[in-house]
Enzyme design. Structure first.
Site, PDB file in Angstrom:
ATOM      1  CB  CYS A  79      -0.969  -0.027   1.170  1.00 26.54           C
ATOM      2  SG  CYS A  79      -2.319   1.182   1.007  1.00 26.54           S
ATOM      3  CG  HIS A 167      -4.045  -3.394   3.148  1.00 24.02           C
ATOM      4  ND1 HIS A 167      -3.051  -2.976   4.006  1.00 24.02           N
ATOM      5  CD2 HIS A 167      -4.573  -2.270   2.609  1.00 24.02           C
ATOM      6  CE1 HIS A 167      -2.983  -1.660   3.995  1.00 24.02           C
ATOM      7  NE2 HIS A 167      -3.893  -1.205   3.159  1.00 24.02           N
ATOM      8  CD  GLU A 169      -2.107  -6.004   5.614  1.00 24.17           C
ATOM      9  OE1 GLU A 169      -2.193  -4.792   5.843  1.00 24.17           O
ATOM     10  OE2 GLU A 169      -1.668  -6.460   4.529  1.00 24.17           O
ATOM     11  N   GLY A 222      -4.388 -15.299  37.355  1.00 26.22           N
ATOM     12  CA  GLY A 222      -5.334 -16.342  36.992  1.00 26.22           C
ATOM     13  C   GLY A 222      -5.617 -16.349  35.505  1.00 26.22           C
TER      14      GLY A 222
END
Length: 509
Positions: A79, A167, A169, A222
């Site tokens: 890009c 893109h 991704e 936790g």
């Protein structure tokens, strides 16, 4: 730690997603700001330039020195990166007649190009730019087009340099992962050796070298991150790890006892400290969310420091910091605007005098879970929803009282247990209940009531950066609502939060 791939960040919201997609290929990668490139690039096998909200045509365009990269390392420009290479290397970038945003399809792919191997014409890609490449840079060769974007992908002859205007991704680029694999594995020949097993082996070795025979103290919550960090440290240094689990009085119903029981079965050296009264006293009459967080952070450090001093010669504090926290702190834009502070992120007070060790600082959340699975940590513990450090204090809007905490604990227990009983818990990324600072009129047993309202919240996400509300079945919501109103004294109305992030956050405070 191995290096392999360097991702340079120009401020795009998708930069972290590039890294996660590369990691999915079992390839280790790191993100650095474009203006802070590592001096030594010898350990990197490839470089990726990310996108940006800026325009290469503007006066404030982000500029980068690529003299140590272009022609020397395989380079993929995405890009903004693709437009940057064109604009400053003999090509032309112009404002697009239409804003090229959203789904598009490849209408042309150059034949016999390894970069597009196993990618077919009509493959869907995701565009997100208002500029477009009108003319390719010097020695540029067009590799792909869409209906609206002539130069959707190109390479530069004489270099192992590739560029794409879309893109790869994002989920909407159907063959994006394949394109990344073609570039990284087939063209750049980057080894695919970043696996959970390899990480555990490397991390344990590094911890042993770094810590030696020193004592380490770790604050357990936790949650997944602190638990995996504890097991890694225990594997590395054994009895020299001292874990402290603090009950701040704002945990879920019976959580203090349940978590201690879980840890007991794992062989960890854990001390439980019940400081409920101390925290609730510090929160008395505080209504503002940031002040709540700061009060909890202050008391936590005080309690933790008191306990750490009881351990002779402790030298290290271990934290469950993960990679998104690290990226955020060194991003192009600097630390993001404070939406909410985190009590366990940031530097230690001077009086603690401990060095910090962060075993998970290079992992994303999903990778932490995979490492935990490799370490054979109980699946139920690894699958736990994220829970905020300040606990229920930020799910009680307004002032905190022991009575309000008890009400919310009971409501939360009904909701979370209901999700588990109906097989919905693992389909939700995070869920919880919020006690609202309003009363509503109701009718119970022919009598008028004026009692509390609670909101239920359940979202789906991968990392918490964005989230959508979960479409829980109406029948389930009806059953849970009835159970809450019938079993929890003080509540007569239940609502369900259908806000997504953005614009809303996951927590209400």
């Amino acid at each position: 730690m191995q290096h392999n791939v360097l991702i340079l960040d120009f401020g795009s919201q998708y930069t972290q997603l590039i890294a996660r997609r590369v990691r999915e290929l079992n390839i280790f990668c790191e993100i650095f700001p474009f203006n802070n490139i590592p001096d030594d690039l010898s350990s990197y096998k490839a470089v990726i330039l990310g996108g940006s909200p800026y325009s290469v045509r503007s006066e404030d365009a982000l500029k980068i020195d690529l003299s140590n990269i272009r022609g020397k390392l395989p380079l993929l420009a995405v890009c903004y990166g693709a437009q940057y290479l064109a604009h400053f290397s003999g090509g032309e970038v112009a404002a697009s007649n239409i804003r090229e945003y959203g789904r598009a399809n490849l209408t042309f792919i150059k034949e016999n190009e390894l970069f597009f191997e196993n990618v077919n014409v009509n493959s869907q890609v995701w565009m997100s730019h208002s500029d477009t490449i009108k003319h390719l840079p010097t020695n540029g060769v067009k590799l792909a087009s869409t209906n609206d974007v002539e130069n959707a992908a190109y390479k530069i002859e004489g270099e192992t340099t590739y560029a794409i205007q879309f893109h790869p991704e994002v989920y909407h680029s159907i063959d994006g992962k394949q394109i990344l694999e073609n570039f990284l594995v087939k063209i750049a020949e980057v080894p695919q050796n970043f696996t959970p097993n390899a990480f555990v082996e490397d991390c344990v070795k590094e911890l042993q070298e770094k810590v030696g025979n020193d004592k380490v103290v770790l604050g357990l919550s936790g949650g997944v991150d602190s638990t995996v960090a504890a097991v890694l440290l225990h594997k590395a240094i054994g009895k020299n790890l001292y874990c402290i689990f603090v009950n701040n009085g704002l945990l879920r119903k019976n959580e203090f006892e349940n978590v201690l029981h879980q840890y007991k079965d794992m062989g960890l050296n854990v001390k439980g400290v019940d400081a409920s009264d101390r925290f609730l006293s510090a929160l008395a009459d505080i209504e503002e969310p940031e002040l709540k967080r700061k009060a909890i952070g202050r008391v936590f450090i005080e309690v933790f420091d008191d306990e750490a001093h009881k351990i002779e010669d402790v030298k290290w504090l271990a934290q469950g910091t993960i990679y998104p926290d690290v990226i955020e702190s060194v991003s192009v834009k600097g630390p993001s605007a404070t939406i909410k502070s985190h009590h366990n992120v940031g530097g230690l007070p001077d009086f603690m005098k401990l060095q910090i060790v962060e075993p998970l600082r290079m992992l994303f959340k999903d990778e932490v879970r995979r490492v935990g699975k490799t370490l054979r940590i109980d699946a139920e513990l690894l699958g736990r929803h994220p829970f905020p450090g300040p606990g229920l204090s930020i799910r009680i809007l307004g002032a905190i009282t022991p009575e309000k905490v008890q009400i919310l604990q009971e409501v939360d227990a009904v909701f979370i247990n209901g999700l588990k009983e109906h097989g919905l818990y693992d389909k939700v990324w995070q869920a919880g209940a919020i006690l609202l600072p309003v009363n509503s009129v109701g009718v119970m047993g022919d009598e008028r009531t004026y009692e509390k309202v609670v909101a239920l919240r359940a979202v789906e996400s991968t990392d918490g950066m964005t989230a959508d509300w979960v479409h829980l079945p109406y029948e389930f919501l009806m059953k849970v609502s009835n159970e809450i109103i019938n079993k929890v004294k003080g509540v007569n109305r239940v609502v369900y939060d259908i806000s997504s992030k953005p614009p809303a956050t996951i927590e209400w405070e």
